[in-house]
Write a protein that holds these residues in place. Structure first.
Motif, short mmCIF file in Angstrom:
data_model
loop_
_atom_site.label_atom_id
_atom_site.label_comp_id
_atom_site.label_asym_id
_atom_site.label_seq_id
_atom_site.Cartn_x
_atom_site.Cartn_y
_atom_site.Cartn_z
N PHE A 62 22.70 -27.75 -44.54
CA PHE A 62 23.28 -26.31 -45.02
C PHE A 62 24.96 -26.49 -45.06
CE2 PHE A 62 24.63 -22.18 -45.08
CZ PHE A 62 23.89 -21.43 -45.99
N PRO A 63 25.68 -26.14 -46.19
CA PRO A 63 27.08 -26.31 -46.20
C PRO A 63 27.60 -25.46 -45.25
CG PRO A 63 26.29 -24.90 -48.01
CD PRO A 63 24.97 -25.35 -47.14
N GLY A 64 28.73 -26.20 -44.57
CA GLY A 64 29.68 -25.57 -43.74
C GLY A 64 29.51 -25.56 -42.35
N LEU A 65 28.16 -26.36 -42.00
CA LEU A 65 27.99 -26.60 -40.52
C LEU A 65 28.30 -27.97 -40.11
CD1 LEU A 65 24.32 -25.12 -40.33
CD2 LEU A 65 26.48 -23.90 -40.15
N LEU A 66 29.01 -28.16 -39.04
CA LEU A 66 29.25 -29.27 -38.32
C LEU A 66 28.23 -29.76 -37.51
CD1 LEU A 66 31.49 -31.46 -38.14
CD2 LEU A 66 32.29 -30.07 -35.98
N GLN A 67 27.33 -31.00 -37.52
CA GLN A 67 26.37 -31.44 -36.64
C GLN A 67 27.05 -31.99 -35.37
OE1 GLN A 67 23.37 -30.53 -37.52
NE2 GLN A 67 23.94 -29.67 -39.47
N PRO A 68 26.96 -31.43 -34.08
CA PRO A 68 27.44 -31.85 -32.95
C PRO A 68 26.57 -33.17 -32.65
CG PRO A 68 26.00 -29.95 -32.50
CD PRO A 68 26.18 -29.85 -33.98
N GLU A 69 25.50 -33.20 -32.94
CA GLU A 69 24.74 -34.66 -32.88
C GLU A 69 25.40 -35.86 -33.25
OE1 GLU A 69 22.42 -32.48 -36.06
OE2 GLU A 69 23.39 -32.23 -34.04
N ASN A 70 26.34 -35.67 -34.56
CA ASN A 70 27.01 -36.77 -34.93
C ASN A 70 28.40 -37.01 -34.36
OD1 ASN A 70 24.94 -37.04 -36.77
ND2 ASN A 70 25.84 -35.55 -38.43
N LEU A 71 28.68 -36.38 -33.20
CA LEU A 71 29.83 -36.49 -32.63
C LEU A 71 29.65 -37.17 -31.32
CD1 LEU A 71 31.88 -33.14 -33.29
CD2 LEU A 71 32.08 -35.32 -34.61
N SER A 72 30.53 -37.95 -30.90
CA SER A 72 30.73 -38.37 -29.45
C SER A 72 30.96 -37.18 -28.47
CB SER A 72 31.47 -39.77 -29.08
OG SER A 72 32.69 -39.35 -29.56
N ARG A 73 30.89 -37.66 -27.23
CA ARG A 73 31.30 -36.41 -26.22
C ARG A 73 32.91 -36.36 -26.28
NH1 ARG A 73 27.69 -34.95 -22.31
NH2 ARG A 73 29.25 -34.35 -20.94
N GLU A 74 33.74 -37.42 -26.51
CA GLU A 74 34.93 -37.56 -26.66
C GLU A 74 35.32 -36.77 -27.85
OE1 GLU A 74 33.16 -40.06 -25.91
OE2 GLU A 74 33.59 -40.34 -23.99
N GLU A 75 34.63 -36.79 -28.92
CA GLU A 75 35.15 -36.17 -30.13
C GLU A 75 34.84 -34.71 -30.17
OE1 GLU A 75 34.38 -39.76 -33.35
OE2 GLU A 75 32.60 -38.64 -32.68
N LEU A 76 33.75 -34.46 -29.39
CA LEU A 76 33.60 -32.85 -29.42
C LEU A 76 34.59 -32.21 -28.62
CD1 LEU A 76 31.71 -30.50 -30.08
CD2 LEU A 76 30.12 -31.37 -28.03
#
Length: 337
Positions: A62-76
């Protein structure tokens, strides 16, 4: 997630755009008005991995959603730290999901624990009010309780609905109860509740609504709850035969025969992914699979708080819209009239 701060009152902070227990993406367009929405945000945020494009969907769920599972803890942590627009008052621990230690260390906060004073709800986006001062939290809770007793709304939500309410404004009253089936909670209306029902958890609820803009088969609606109950606004809009876009729990209670909508029995209607008609899907530029991933289009846009001192003017906090919400308004042509 954005953080916005207005006024200094014993160290409270305000977070925005928390959805479904996870942060899903920042509100863009913070310096301009979208469909008549003003914003108090002080700067824009465009974190890594996000995109300003809203036309082509590609493989996005869905457009406009950032998927947190694609980020490392440091990036989040970096994204959340960058989301803090302002930070004042007494230092305290910014309690937020599973990255509490890292986020607190990154923000240089102390050991005091923050308390959630007011939030937009599990699936809704919008403001989250936190306080690191017990006295301030108590004062705010008393203010909200007093406002409810006086039937004076302190929160304003925006919702995009599948369908248009029969009247342009009014109030919705319904007795609601929370039932659990197979461990899942579901809110159902109760007709003519008895005193026993009230004692057993049935609550009389009230919300004010106003239609802000309309399009073919859809509307932008302002909602002001007077009472507080789980999923109150979602169920209230279902009772108006206009479920909120992205309501995958209660929208199935609205049936259609020959173009006429009607309510199905809540007790016997199981939650399912929201089904939108083809015309609305085309205007949203979504496939049915993408619509099944649509987030709830219910946004806590404004909170009214008391001034720091008794004679001070009330404080109004505004949260910018999430990017997916703004995109939906643009696709449906829902501009404030």
């Amino acid at each position: 997630m954005r953080t916005d701060f207005a006024g200094e009152m014993g160290g409270y902070r305000v977070l925005g755009h928390v959805w479904g227990g996870w942060w899903r993406g920042p509100g863009v367009s913070s310096a301009r008005k979208v469909a008549g929405f003003g914003t108090e945000a002080r700067r824009q945020l465009q974190p890594r991995g996000s995109s300003k494009r809203s036309g082509s969907l590609g493989n996005q769920s869905f457009p406009g959603l950032l998927q947190p599972e694609n980020l490392s803890r440091e990036e989040l942590v970096d994204v959340l730290k960058a989301s803090v627009v302002d930070q004042k008052g007494k230092p305290g621990e910014l309690t937020l999901f599973s990255v509490l230690p890292e986020l607190s260390q990154s923000l240089g906060l102390g050991e005091q624990e923050l308390q959630v004073v007011r939030a937009s709800g599990k699936e809704a986006s919008g403001l989250v009010l936190l306080s690191s001062c017990p006295q301030t939290a108590s004062r705010l809770q008393k203010f909200f309780a007093c406002s409810r007793r006086a039937q004076r709304p302190t929160a304003t939500y925006w919702a995009v609905t599948d369908g248009i309410p029969a009247t342009s404004e009014g109030k919705i009253q319904a007795a609601l109860k929370l039932e659990y089936v197979d461990g899942l909670g579901s809110v159902v209306p109760v007709k003519s509740p008895s005193r026993k029902d009230i004692l057993e958890g049935v609550k009389r609820t009230l919300s004010h609504f106003r239609v802000v803009a309309t399009g073919p088969g859809c509307a932008l609606v302002q909602l002001q709850p007077v009472t507080v109950f789980p999923s109150q606004l979602q169920v209230h809009m279902v009772l108006q035969l206009c479920p909120v876009l992205g309501d995958h729990r209660y929208s199935a209670r609205v049936g259609t025969v020959l173009g006429q909508r009607f309510l199905l029995p809540a007790e016997s209607t199981k939650p399912q992914k929201q089904v939108l008609d083809e015309a609305l899907l085309r205007r949203l530029h979504l496939t049915p699979a993408q619509a099944a991933q649509m987030p709830l289009h219910l946004h806590l846009h404004c909170l009214h708080l008391p001034g720091t001192r008794p004679r001070d003017a009330p404080i109004e906090l505004l949260a910018p819209l999430p990017s997916y919400f703004s995109r939906t308004l643009q696709c449906l042509g829902l501009c404030q009239q």
